[in-house]
Scaffold this motif. Structure first.
Motif, PDB file in Angstrom:
ATOM      1  N   GLU A  18       0.905  -1.366   0.013  1.00 16.15           N
ATOM      2  CA  GLU A  18       0.089   0.024  -0.196  1.00 16.15           C
ATOM      3  C   GLU A  18       0.884   1.286   0.091  1.00 16.15           C
ATOM      4  O   GLU A  18       1.610   1.390   0.880  1.00 16.15           O
ATOM      5  CB  GLU A  18      -0.923   0.046   1.373  1.00 16.15           C
ATOM      6  N   VAL A  20       1.566   5.781  -1.213  1.00 17.19           N
ATOM      7  CA  VAL A  20       1.057   6.997  -1.429  1.00 17.19           C
ATOM      8  C   VAL A  20       2.270   7.859  -2.351  1.00 17.19           C
ATOM      9  O   VAL A  20       3.308   7.826  -2.086  1.00 17.19           O
ATOM     10  CB  VAL A  20       0.656   7.754  -0.248  1.00 17.19           C
ATOM     11  N   ASP A  55     -14.312   1.341  -9.193  1.00 17.04           N
ATOM     12  CA  ASP A  55     -14.687   2.604  -8.382  1.00 17.04           C
ATOM     13  C   ASP A  55     -14.961   3.590  -9.642  1.00 17.04           C
ATOM     14  O   ASP A  55     -14.171   4.479 -10.041  1.00 17.04           O
ATOM     15  CB  ASP A  55     -13.555   2.946  -7.452  1.00 17.04           C
ATOM     16  N   LEU A  58     -14.071   7.405  -8.663  1.00 13.95           N
ATOM     17  CA  LEU A  58     -12.689   7.611  -8.651  1.00 13.95           C
ATOM     18  C   LEU A  58     -12.058   7.688 -10.229  1.00 13.95           C
ATOM     19  O   LEU A  58     -11.250   8.587 -10.482  1.00 13.95           O
ATOM     20  CB  LEU A  58     -11.865   6.317  -8.009  1.00 13.95           C
ATOM     21  N   ASN A  61     -13.021  11.015 -11.609  1.00 11.26           N
ATOM     22  CA  ASN A  61     -12.109  12.107 -11.269  1.00 11.26           C
ATOM     23  C   ASN A  61     -10.868  11.944 -12.064  1.00 11.26           C
ATOM     24  O   ASN A  61     -10.201  13.004 -12.421  1.00 11.26           O
ATOM     25  CB  ASN A  61     -11.612  11.956  -9.715  1.00 11.26           C
ATOM     26  N   ILE A  73      -1.897  10.172  -4.728  1.00 12.08           N
ATOM     27  CA  ILE A  73      -2.549   8.931  -5.017  1.00 12.08           C
ATOM     28  C   ILE A  73      -2.067   7.838  -4.176  1.00 12.08           C
ATOM     29  O   ILE A  73      -0.850   7.578  -3.843  1.00 12.08           O
ATOM     30  CB  ILE A  73      -2.268   8.307  -6.663  1.00 12.08           C
ATOM     31  N   ARG A  74      -3.047   7.191  -3.613  1.00 14.79           N
ATOM     32  CA  ARG A  74      -2.972   6.168  -2.716  1.00 14.79           C
ATOM     33  C   ARG A  74      -3.528   4.807  -3.472  1.00 14.79           C
ATOM     34  O   ARG A  74      -4.479   4.941  -4.252  1.00 14.79           O
ATOM     35  CB  ARG A  74      -4.015   6.158  -1.246  1.00 14.79           C
ATOM     36  N   ALA A  97      -6.534   3.694  -5.257  1.00 10.64           N
ATOM     37  CA  ALA A  97      -7.803   3.746  -4.249  1.00 10.64           C
ATOM     38  C   ALA A  97      -8.016   4.910  -4.014  1.00 10.64           C
ATOM     39  O   ALA A  97      -9.224   5.142  -3.417  1.00 10.64           O
ATOM     40  CB  ALA A  97      -7.231   2.966  -3.027  1.00 10.64           C
ATOM     41  N   LYS A  98      -7.174   6.226  -4.109  1.00 11.25           N
ATOM     42  CA  LYS A  98      -7.668   7.414  -3.692  1.00 11.25           C
ATOM     43  C   LYS A  98      -6.929   8.189  -4.389  1.00 11.25           C
ATOM     44  O   LYS A  98      -5.737   7.891  -4.630  1.00 11.25           O
ATOM     45  CB  LYS A  98      -7.249   7.528  -2.138  1.00 11.25           C
ATOM     46  N   ASP A 100      -6.212  12.611  -4.617  1.00 14.30           N
ATOM     47  CA  ASP A 100      -6.326  13.861  -4.174  1.00 14.30           C
ATOM     48  C   ASP A 100      -5.909  14.991  -5.084  1.00 14.30           C
ATOM     49  O   ASP A 100      -4.612  14.593  -5.407  1.00 14.30           O
ATOM     50  CB  ASP A 100      -5.510  14.169  -2.803  1.00 14.30           C
TER      51      ASP A 100
END
Lengths: 584, 584
Positions: A18, A20, A55, A58, A61, A73-74, A97-98, A100
């Motif tokens: 995992e 970032v 997703d 996501l 975006n 980005i995560r 997964a995420k 910003d």
């Protein structure tokens, strides 16, 4: 912590982590249900994948991301199915997964890639974007690597870096100073240093023995292409040395930085006197990667009725290898070049040595094949070569042939950019006569020592005095220069007097140095290298501007800052200055 | 090669070697048939012996040597009969065979030894001699060692050194700029940078991620003792960081340089908010090597009929440990100090806590022993201590007690110069009201970001907004400071507007930065350390001047060069400048 890794470091072994990342959007690709985004930082590029099935929000975006957006980005490090062996991170991708968006970006005014559509002006105005381009970015990294290599060698040799002041005193010699009005000392000015010359000499008087400094210097000159009003110098000085010590120390220095930064082992540097360099190459910074030296043909060409040659101080020539097949048009272009103000020649005589041994020349009327054969032999030319001759004043002919030689080398591809040939030029004249100033001026600077045996000539024939001065030349570029200095007051005074300074002027401008020489000044000498030029040579391009983070243009302007600019009235008032209106 | 060895390197194992040394005559001693000469260079001192019986001529010449003569000596390394264990070369001496005088010296205007008879002025005028003194020389060596330690840490952490320009644009914020007239752009001026602040931010926008530079900066301020118009800064910036990342990185930096240069392992640095520092120590750069924090006694002192206290915003005090025995005269001196303009206090109330538990105070009329006992308990004072109280405006009282605290610590020897206590001060106010300018001014600079949660307060109560700003303080000295920067154009514009800039001014002066923020500016922050100050802290003295090779005096003059000086008419004419006559 805004990120766990950089965009250049993840590898196959990181699969399953995992992580970032943060960086700039380099490009996005939409492939139906999948969106791929390459994100970039200083360290590299990593591919991020957004899967619509997993997703949809996501992925939506991600599709809105523009070039140069700043994102975080995560996600999960995954093995790629289609690996990219060109990229260090090409075996993995990040399943996002995420996302910003840390900042947005307008569309950049030019493409931020190796080859850009942006011209010089727009790139300078948006230098912070230009610096994102891989070439300019790696130039800055090269510059830093070079600075480290310089410092590590000098440190290992016992040199100590000492900072010298930037606000100093204006001096009458050399180029024009930038001056800085002093508010606390009304009507007086500091000057910015053209070099820390006198300070490093004072540091020798102080006993520091071996000094260096990577230091900003300043010259208010009319800017030609690729001259900067501020530039960086590697400034060095040593005590208790003769010329040989300095040359050996800094030959080691240059070899060290080539080895460290470019993994190139240079051969020992030949030494050539200034006189020899001028004679053979018509230049005090000859490119010796190729021959084509200048051959004196006066003896072999005079007395045959060709008036231009007969009346000339010197007839000399060079051989353009394999150029006998050149057309008249090609040769005319060379003649045009010779006649440019930069070269200042009158014309060019040419002789084609044909493959069959016959000759064709522009002076067939005056010289028969036997004459031309003698020229060929004297010049060591081969069938298929083109001989190019000039005549006139000795120095002018050699200079012009020296320039022609460089032009031919470029045209004939005689030089290899990856071949580095260094040499020392020594025995420069101490002074030369300046027609403009109607006085002798120092060829290097007023602190350079004359050769001991030539000191008496300072009174009788100053132009003949040789100096303990030397330049380092690589591939026809002057990389550095220096000298053994004067360290005795009487000799320094004699030198100032030769340069036309009155005793009062000498004392007013350089009294501190003359004074220092009375308190135990050791013999000393040194050298300075142009750091910007060194960087561009290491980078393999001509433009020093590409190796300076925030350079100025040819008018001395920083177009990004829009500097220089108007000072406000309060500033001028505090400095007791007025701007004169121009009444031309 | 002028010498085979330096004056610091010969040892017993070299006995029997023929060597050549060069250096300065430190002293000569005549002992009948023997003459001893100590010669000195950067590396050490070696004793030379001249024996009259062996070579009378040579010995005669040696006797003529004056202090600071520069000599070269050929001779034989011999074991000394009377060894000097204080000197690294003390086991040997050189039996001289040849002596060359390389230069003579006049008698120096002050003694070139650790303690000198030369005053500041004469030492500055002959700085090249002052630099020969062992203390000043080792200061320069310390400075170089520190620069190396700084660079090695930052390099290992991935920072890249990038040079930013010296000829930049004048800015309306901060201290006064030095300006430099441009000849090529008539009527316009460059400015010398007060710091590379905007450039390092642009380098973050450019993606360099981690930047540093040891860089000269300039401020045209009215010089107080120990301020220099040019000074050196360790300038650093990082992208994709929050405050915690910066603090951790540079706590590591400071620990590294202490370990490398002084072999001291520092404890982790405590963090203290600005508000807490002001409350406890009356200073934003508290010396925490000792306690003596400020205690609020308002509650315990009001309402007893002592008008001064009753009307005060705050009554507070500090405890001077063991000072109950001080005489009235000693206490009066403290009161005098409190009343100096620098402190600006009205007076001081004192309470002696005698060893027997009784009290003697300057307010016995208003407070009975029980009252004083309560003060003692609240302040955690012991028998033998002296309580010192002040009253008035909260901030003024705390500032004054903060200064008194420092004075008492010095007087009571509460601090150990070899004890280094570092801490971070955080949560500074973003702006403060300037009575002089009648507007808010930035406490750090206009690029410092407000705490996110405080942004709404920028419109309603700007003085209450806290900034993401931090200072590093060691032993009461501010060594560095920085902040997380604004990286979004709208917030930067809001900040400029809060500081009273019109949109036009903001665009004219900082348009390049506002523009850069629109092309993908990453979150970023950094710090800058005062390198001169850091050197003087490492050297254990207060004067930064002793750590600068060629400093300026309090009038901004270099008395050695005699700079600044008059510019000649030609220079001014080329710059289209006139010096205004003063008609005061």
């Amino acid at each position: 912590m805004m990120r766990t890794h950089t965009c250049g470091e993840l590898r196959l072994k990181d699969t399953g982590k995992e992580i970032v990342l943060a960086g700039w959007v380099q490009k996005t690709r939409d492939l139906g249900g999948m969106t791929f985004v390459d994100i970039r930082d200083r360290y590299g590029i990593t591919q991020i994948v957004f899967n619509q099935d997993e997703d949809i929000e996501l992925c939506k975006n991600a599709r809105k991301l523009g070039r140069e957006y700043v994102v975080r980005i995560r996600g999960l490090v995954c093995e790629r199915s289609n690996k990219n062996p060109e990229m260090p991170t090409g075996e993995i991708e990040i399943k996002a997964a995420k996302l910003d968006i840390l900042n947005t970006s307008k569309v950049p005014p030019f493409t931020i890639e190796k080859t850009t559509d942006g011209g010089e002006d727009i790139r300078m105005k948006y230098r912070y974007l230009d610096l994102r381009r891989p070439d300019i970015k790696s130039n800055m990294e090269l510059r830093y690597a070079l600075s480290k290599a310089c410092r590590s060698y000098l440190d290992a040799k016992g040199f100590i870096e000492i900072e010298t002041p930037v606000l100093i005193k204006t001096t009458p010699e050399g180029a024009r100073d930038f001056i800085v009005p002093s508010r606390l000392n009304q009507g007086e000015f500091y000057a910015l240093p053209q070099s820390p010359q006198t300070f490093k000499q004072l540091l020798m008087v102080a006993g520091f023995d071996r000094y260096f400094q990577l230091v900003k210097c300043f010259r208010d000159e009319d800017l030609r292409a690729d001259r900067q009003p501020e530039f960086t110098q590697i400034d060095c000085e040593m005590s208790f040395v003769d010329q040989e010590d300095v040359l050996n120390t800094f030959e080691g220095f240059i070899k060290h930085i080539f080895r460290t930064v470019k993994e190139i082992d240079l051969d020992d540097f030949p030494r050539m006197s200034y006189q020899e360099a001028m004679r053979l190459y018509g230049s005090d910074k000859p490119d010796i990667r190729f021959g084509m030296s200048i051959v004196d043909l006066s003896h072999q060409s005079k007395g045959k009725g060709f008036g231009i040659f007969d009346q000339a101080d010197l007839v000399a020539g060079i051989v353009a290898p394999g150029a006998a097949t050149w057309s008249r048009k090609q040769i005319d272009k060379l003649i045009d070049y010779i006649k440019t103000p930069q070269v200042g020649g009158q014309g060019l005589i040419w002789v084609k040595v044909n493959e069959d041994g016959s000759f064709k020349s522009s002076v067939d009327k005056f010289y028969n094949p036997d004459d031309l054969k003698l020229w060929q032999e004297t010049m060591n030319a081969h069938p298929g070569d083109l001989l190019l001759l000039m005549s006139g004043n000795d120095l002018a002919v050699r200079r012009a042939l020296g320039l022609l030689r460089l032009r031919l080398a470029a045209q004939l591809n005689l030089t290899d950019a990856n071949d580095y040939q260094a040499l020392w030029i020594t025995d420069f004249p101490l002074v030369e006569w300046s027609e403009e100033d109607q006085r002798f001026v120092a060829l290097h600077h007023p602190f350079t020592s004359p050769k001991k045996e030539d000191i008496p000539l300072m009174d009788t024939n100053p132009a003949q005095v040789k100096a303990n001065a030397y330049d380092l030349v690589i591939n026809g570029v002057e990389i550095g220069g220096g000298s053994i200095r004067i360290h005795e007051r009487p000799l320094q005074e004699k030198m100032f007097s030769l340069l036309g300074f009155s005793d009062e002027e000498a004392k007013e401008k350089f009294g501190f140095l003359l004074g220092a020489f009375e308190y135990g000044a050791p013999p000393h000498g040194g050298i300075a290298f142009g750091f910007d030029r060194l960087c561009s040579m290491f980078g393999g391009t001509d433009s020093i501007r590409d190796y300076i983070a925030f350079p100025k243009n040819n008018a001395g302007r920083d177009t990004m800052l829009d500097a220089p600019s108007i000072a406000d009235d309060k500033q001028l008032k505090e400095l007791h200055l007025e701007i004169k209106k121009d009444h031309r």
